[in-house]
Design a protein around this motif. Structure first.
Motif, PDB file in Angstrom:
ATOM      1  N   PRO A 140       0.813  -1.227   0.000  1.00 32.27           N
ATOM      2  CA  PRO A 140       0.000   0.000   0.000  1.00 32.27           C
ATOM      3  C   PRO A 140       0.844   1.273   0.000  1.00 32.27           C
ATOM      4  N   VAL A 141       1.959   1.236   0.738  1.00 22.28           N
ATOM      5  CA  VAL A 141       2.829   2.415   0.810  1.00 22.28           C
ATOM      6  C   VAL A 141       3.455   2.709  -0.549  1.00 22.28           C
ATOM      7  N   LEU A 142       3.973   1.668  -1.206  1.00 24.60           N
ATOM      8  CA  LEU A 142       4.603   1.850  -2.507  1.00 24.60           C
ATOM      9  C   LEU A 142       3.580   2.240  -3.572  1.00 24.60           C
ATOM     10  N   ASP A 143       2.400   1.607  -3.529  1.00 21.10           N
ATOM     11  CA  ASP A 143       1.356   1.945  -4.499  1.00 21.10           C
ATOM     12  C   ASP A 143       0.905   3.395  -4.335  1.00 21.10           C
ATOM     13  N   ARG A 144       0.812   3.850  -3.100  1.00 21.26           N
ATOM     14  CA  ARG A 144       0.409   5.226  -2.855  1.00 21.26           C
ATOM     15  C   ARG A 144       1.476   6.191  -3.385  1.00 21.26           C
ATOM     16  N   SER A 145       2.739   5.866  -3.174  1.00 21.28           N
ATOM     17  CA  SER A 145       3.823   6.721  -3.673  1.00 21.28           C
ATOM     18  C   SER A 145       3.807   6.758  -5.198  1.00 21.28           C
ATOM     19  N   LEU A 146       3.554   5.603  -5.797  1.00 20.67           N
ATOM     20  CA  LEU A 146       3.493   5.535  -7.257  1.00 20.67           C
ATOM     21  C   LEU A 146       2.328   6.349  -7.787  1.00 20.67           C
ATOM     22  N   TYR A 147       1.181   6.235  -7.113  1.00 21.40           N
ATOM     23  CA  TYR A 147      -0.001   6.991  -7.536  1.00 21.40           C
ATOM     24  C   TYR A 147       0.243   8.494  -7.419  1.00 21.40           C
ATOM     25  N   GLU A 148       0.878   8.909  -6.325  1.00 20.37           N
ATOM     26  CA  GLU A 148       1.158  10.331  -6.130  1.00 20.37           C
ATOM     27  C   GLU A 148       2.123  10.848  -7.190  1.00 20.37           C
ATOM     28  N   GLN A 149       3.083  10.005  -7.551  1.00 26.90           N
ATOM     29  CA  GLN A 149       4.023  10.404  -8.599  1.00 26.90           C
ATOM     30  C   GLN A 149       3.305  10.544  -9.929  1.00 26.90           C
ATOM     31  N   HIS A 150       2.427   9.588 -10.232  1.00 27.61           N
ATOM     32  CA  HIS A 150       1.648   9.655 -11.467  1.00 27.61           C
ATOM     33  C   HIS A 150       0.729  10.866 -11.466  1.00 27.61           C
ATOM     34  N   SER A 151       0.154  11.145 -10.311  1.00 31.30           N
ATOM     35  CA  SER A 151      -0.809  12.244 -10.222  1.00 31.30           C
ATOM     36  C   SER A 151      -0.169  13.590 -10.504  1.00 31.30           C
ATOM     37  N   SER A 152       1.138  13.689 -10.263  1.00 26.62           N
ATOM     38  CA  SER A 152       1.825  14.956 -10.493  1.00 26.62           C
ATOM     39  C   SER A 152       2.165  15.151 -11.965  1.00 26.62           C
ATOM     40  N   ARG A 153       1.897  14.132 -12.789  1.00 24.43           N
ATOM     41  CA  ARG A 153       2.197  14.214 -14.212  1.00 24.43           C
ATOM     42  C   ARG A 153       0.904  14.160 -15.019  1.00 24.43           C
ATOM     43  N   SER A 154       1.008  14.516 -16.255  1.00 22.89           N
ATOM     44  CA  SER A 154      -0.121  14.398 -17.163  1.00 22.89           C
ATOM     45  C   SER A 154      -0.448  12.925 -17.362  1.00 22.89           C
ATOM     46  N   ILE A 155      -1.705  12.555 -17.100  1.00 22.01           N
ATOM     47  CA  ILE A 155      -2.089  11.152 -17.272  1.00 22.01           C
ATOM     48  C   ILE A 155      -2.019  10.760 -18.736  1.00 22.01           C
ATOM     49  N   THR A 156      -2.213  11.731 -19.619  1.00 27.98           N
ATOM     50  CA  THR A 156      -2.114  11.461 -21.055  1.00 27.98           C
ATOM     51  C   THR A 156      -0.702  11.030 -21.427  1.00 27.98           C
ATOM     52  N   GLU A 157       0.289  11.766 -20.922  1.00 23.94           N
ATOM     53  CA  GLU A 157       1.677  11.434 -21.237  1.00 23.94           C
ATOM     54  C   GLU A 157       2.092  10.111 -20.601  1.00 23.94           C
ATOM     55  N   MET A 158       1.627   9.845 -19.387  1.00 20.00           N
ATOM     56  CA  MET A 158       1.939   8.578 -18.737  1.00 20.00           C
ATOM     57  C   MET A 158       1.336   7.409 -19.513  1.00 20.00           C
ATOM     58  N   ALA A 159       0.074   7.559 -19.924  1.00 17.56           N
ATOM     59  CA  ALA A 159      -0.584   6.498 -20.682  1.00 17.56           C
ATOM     60  C   ALA A 159       0.119   6.276 -22.013  1.00 17.56           C
ATOM     61  N   LYS A 160       0.527   7.359 -22.639  1.00 16.15           N
ATOM     62  CA  LYS A 160       1.216   7.246 -23.927  1.00 16.15           C
ATOM     63  C   LYS A 160       2.551   6.516 -23.767  1.00 16.15           C
ATOM     64  N   TRP A 161       3.268   6.851 -22.685  1.00 12.72           N
ATOM     65  CA  TRP A 161       4.557   6.190 -22.436  1.00 12.72           C
ATOM     66  C   TRP A 161       4.377   4.690 -22.234  1.00 12.72           C
ATOM     67  N   ILE A 162       3.359   4.307 -21.473  1.00 18.67           N
ATOM     68  CA  ILE A 162       3.087   2.889 -21.244  1.00 18.67           C
ATOM     69  C   ILE A 162       2.712   2.204 -22.550  1.00 18.67           C
ATOM     70  N   LEU A 163       1.889   2.854 -23.355  1.00 21.39           N
ATOM     71  CA  LEU A 163       1.482   2.287 -24.638  1.00 21.39           C
ATOM     72  C   LEU A 163       2.680   2.065 -25.554  1.00 21.39           C
ATOM     73  N   LYS A 164       3.591   3.010 -25.583  1.00 22.85           N
ATOM     74  CA  LYS A 164       4.764   2.868 -26.436  1.00 22.85           C
ATOM     75  C   LYS A 164       5.584   1.639 -26.066  1.00 22.85           C
ATOM     76  N   ARG A 165       5.561   1.272 -24.800  1.00 25.84           N
ATOM     77  CA  ARG A 165       6.289   0.082 -24.339  1.00 25.84           C
ATOM     78  C   ARG A 165       5.527  -1.200 -24.625  1.00 25.84           C
ATOM     79  N   SER A 166       4.242  -1.075 -25.007  1.00 23.88           N
ATOM     80  CA  SER A 166       3.378  -2.256 -25.113  1.00 23.88           C
ATOM     81  C   SER A 166       2.843  -2.504 -26.513  1.00 23.88           C
TER      82      SER A 166
END
Length: 340
Positions: free
Chosen positions: A216-242
């Protein structure tokens, strides 16, 4: 995409402890890297400093392969940071690798892409938010740690199927003895291929109670890190890897971002876009990047961005650029493309 956090990299204290165990003074590494001696006590460094430290270690140790093997085997599990230590408490090797790839997002500059197919599991190393490739020794130690994770977790002397490096890694025979498989140099990517059946091996280090505390601690930190970024750019980055070899759906991206499909759709809508549009952008951007590499033929580019047939790729590319991939490559590279 490059964020502020991407250029702030934590060096675990265990790294310096490992160097001391190898008889190497941390201050000598700092001097070789042309960095202040206080860097040894700094918990956070820039990407450039991080790479300089690893290059300095490589220069001081001499042979790259020797540096990889020595540090991978001497590094004590207890010295790993929580994001890595949590993987040793996983249920099995597959769970551990997936946790490693997930939490690596919080530990730039490298990231991991895991693919299971047939009897193989491939783990490809990519550089996150940086144009600069890491030193060869850092590449090697990252892949070695992944195999070391399986060996220590299962208590078995696991062997890889094959290891590929894009650069020279020194003593190939020593690396083949360590990884227990053929080593390929001058490959197109840095990749560790495992026996997929090994992923089902249970971990003797499995600890459900500690996982319930750490996850839970690591997931919360990851979520907070993601939340500080554009979700569009994060999703695009993940898609490029997949993208390779198929059409990734929203479930894959939502899972990696640690949210539901509905939440991801809502957040993309809030940023005035959609999953379909982000997928198209990811394919378009990756297509241009791959076409700029003359070593890749058009059919291979189509596959790498998720098109099973070349004609579908041609139709999509005409919509994006108003011309064929072949003509685009000829215009932008100024040379004739490879035969298709």
């Amino acid at each position: 995409m490059k964020s502020h956090t991407a250029d702030r990299i934590k060096i675990p204290p265990g790294f310096w402890i490992g160097l001391r165990q190898l008889g190497m003074a941390p201050h000598d590494v700092a001097r070789k890297a042309r960095l202040p001696l206080t860097i040894v006590t700094e918990p956070v460094v820039t990407a450039a400093q991080y790479f300089a430290i690893w290059q300095a270690y490589s220069d001081l140790i001499g042979d790259t392969a020797d540096g990889i093997i020595k540090l991978a085997t001497i590094y004590e599990t207890a010295q790993y940071p929580p994001t890595v230590l949590a993987t040793y408490y996983a249920r099995d090797y597959r769970d551990a690798l997936n946790r490693m790839a997930r939490y690596k997002q919080m530990c730039p500059p490298e990231s991991l892409r895991i693919t299971e197919e047939g009897e193989h599991c491939t783990i490809e190393l990519e550089w996150l938010h940086t144009e600069q490739a890491g030193p060869p020794l850092l590449v090697g130690i990252t892949l070695a740690f992944l195999l070391e994770l399986g060996r220590r977790g299962t208590g078995q002397p696991l062997k890889a199927r094959v290891v590929e490096f894009s650069q020279s890694m020194g003593d190939v025979q020593a690396l083949e003895a360590y990884f227990g498989c053929p080593i390929r140099m001058d490959a197109k990517c840095n990749r560790l291929t495992l026996h997929r059946s090994d992923l089902d091996r249970p971990f003797v280090t499995y600890n459900e109670e500690l996982l319930e505390i750490l996850t839970p601690v690591l997931d919360r930190s990851l979520y907070e890190q993601h939340s500080s970024r554009s979700i569009t750019e994060m999703a695009k980055w993940i898609l490029k890897r997949s993208l390779t070899g198929g059409r990734p759906d929203i479930r894959i991206v939502a899972k990696e971002l640690g949210m539901s499909n509905r939440t991801l759709q809502r957040r993309l809508t809030n940023e005035n876009t959609s999953f379909k549009h982000v997928l198209t952008q990811a394919r378009h951007e990756q297509a241009l990047e791959y076409l700029a590499d003359p070593s890749l033929d058009i059919k291979e580019v189509a596959f790498l961005i998720g098109y099973e047939d070349q004609n579908s790729f041609y139709r999509a590319f005409r919509l994006w650029e108003g011309e064929t991939p072949t003509n685009w490559r000829t215009e932008h590279l100024g040379t004739n493309p490879l035969a298709e």
